[in-house]
Design an enzyme around this catalytic site. Structure first.
Site, PDB file in Angstrom:
ATOM      1  N   LYS A 111       0.864  -1.174   0.000  1.00 12.87           N
ATOM      2  CA  LYS A 111       0.000   0.000   0.000  1.00 12.87           C
ATOM      3  C   LYS A 111       0.907   1.232   0.000  1.00 12.87           C
ATOM      4  O   LYS A 111       1.823   1.323   0.802  1.00 12.87           O
ATOM      5  CB  LYS A 111      -0.861  -0.023   1.260  1.00 12.87           C
ATOM      6  CG  LYS A 111      -2.065   0.884   1.225  1.00 12.87           C
ATOM      7  CD  LYS A 111      -2.939   0.674   2.452  1.00 12.87           C
ATOM      8  CE  LYS A 111      -4.098   1.645   2.449  1.00 12.87           C
ATOM      9  NZ  LYS A 111      -4.340   2.208   3.762  1.00 12.87           N
ATOM     10  N   HIS A 113      -0.264   4.564   0.084  1.00 12.85           N
ATOM     11  CA  HIS A 113      -0.875   5.769   0.652  1.00 12.85           C
ATOM     12  C   HIS A 113      -1.341   5.448   2.069  1.00 12.85           C
ATOM     13  O   HIS A 113      -1.103   4.336   2.544  1.00 12.85           O
ATOM     14  CB  HIS A 113      -2.058   6.206  -0.225  1.00 12.85           C
ATOM     15  CG  HIS A 113      -3.116   5.151  -0.333  1.00 12.85           C
ATOM     16  ND1 HIS A 113      -3.006   4.091  -1.209  1.00 12.85           N
ATOM     17  CD2 HIS A 113      -4.255   4.960   0.341  1.00 12.85           C
ATOM     18  CE1 HIS A 113      -4.065   3.312  -1.059  1.00 12.85           C
ATOM     19  NE2 HIS A 113      -4.837   3.815  -0.123  1.00 12.85           N
TER      20      HIS A 113
END
Ligand code: OMP
Length: 231
Positions: A111, A113
């Site tokens: 991931k 963000h």
């Protein structure tokens, strides 16, 4: 054999069989072997089956107190509920030892963000990590999990799975008729930490005697012989 199976193991086998987690037919494995049975931990999806799973995993750990860990880690996807339910049940059954146990799991995709990172749950750095997973066939998925945990600075102290399929390692040249050592045996020797299973293929075949179909049991026995380890 089935007569020596601890009650919580016998109950787990009964739940897996009755719940359809243990299936019979023809299945292609991760290793490309064609198996007459498949253990699908993704099918432990009812409250009753979750309880059977968490009880069996937690009791196995309670019975092996020398394995000390801070975090129960489940590899995505099927290991995730195993980790959370095992942690919860450990705290429930033996709070004096396990009330502060943590859990973590990985993302399949990184991931980039929000909070970012590859791990959800407890940070692994410097912590003793116990991996919980579904099945050992060749050990490939377990090696990947160990690599991911070490990359985050975690210290792997053990692996617990539901089922040891008792198979030999795949031959490097792809010829499965060649004698090869046991997959879980090589993991135990190579990793330097315990690799536990709640059930083995022997337990399953023994436990099905007089319960399941004769034909399924016979095909499982044939498969066991075909992929039996040389050691
Ligand atoms: P390794 O032995 O570490 O390669 O893992 C085998 C993986 O195959 C398991 O983690 C499962 O995802 C899957 N599997 C099952 O879930 N059940 C089985 O009965 C057999 C397999 C398999 O493909 O070998």
């Amino acid at each position: 054999s089935s007569t020596t199976l601890a009650p919580y193991k016998a109950e787990f086998l009964k739940a897996a069989t009755e719940g359809g987690v243990l299936k019979f037919g023809s299945f292609e494995l991760k290793s490309k072997r064609i198996s007459p049975y498949f253990f699908n931990a993704g099918d432990f999806y009812s409250a009753k089956l979750i309880r059977a799973v968490s009880t069996a995993y937690a009791k196995t750990l309670i019975e092996n107190p020398s394995i000390e860990f801070d975090i129960v880690y489940g590899p995505a996807y099927k290991g995730i509920p195993l980790a959370t339910h095992t942690a919860e049940k450990l705290g429930d059954l033996k709070p004096e030892k396990y009330e502060n146990v943590l859990y973590a799991f990985d993302r399949k995709e990184a991931k980039d963000h929000g909070e970012g990172g590859n791990i959800v749950g407890a940070p692994l750095k410097g912590k003793r990590v116990l991996i919980v997973d579904d099945v050992v066939t060749a050990g490939t998925a377990k090696r990947e999990a160990i690599g991911k945990i070490r990359k985050e600075g975690g210290i792997v102290v053990g692996i617990l799975v539901a089922l040891d399929r008792m198979e030999k390692l795949p031959s490097p040249d792809g010829d499965d008729s060649k004698p090869m050592p046991s997959a879980i045996g090589e993991m135990r020797k190579g990793f330097g930490f315990p690799v536990l299973s709640i059930l083995t293929l022997d337990d399953v075949i023994g436990g099905l005697k007089g319960v399941g179909s004769e034909e399924d049991a016979k095909r499982m026995e044939e498969y066991r012989t075909k992929y039996k380890a040389s050691d």
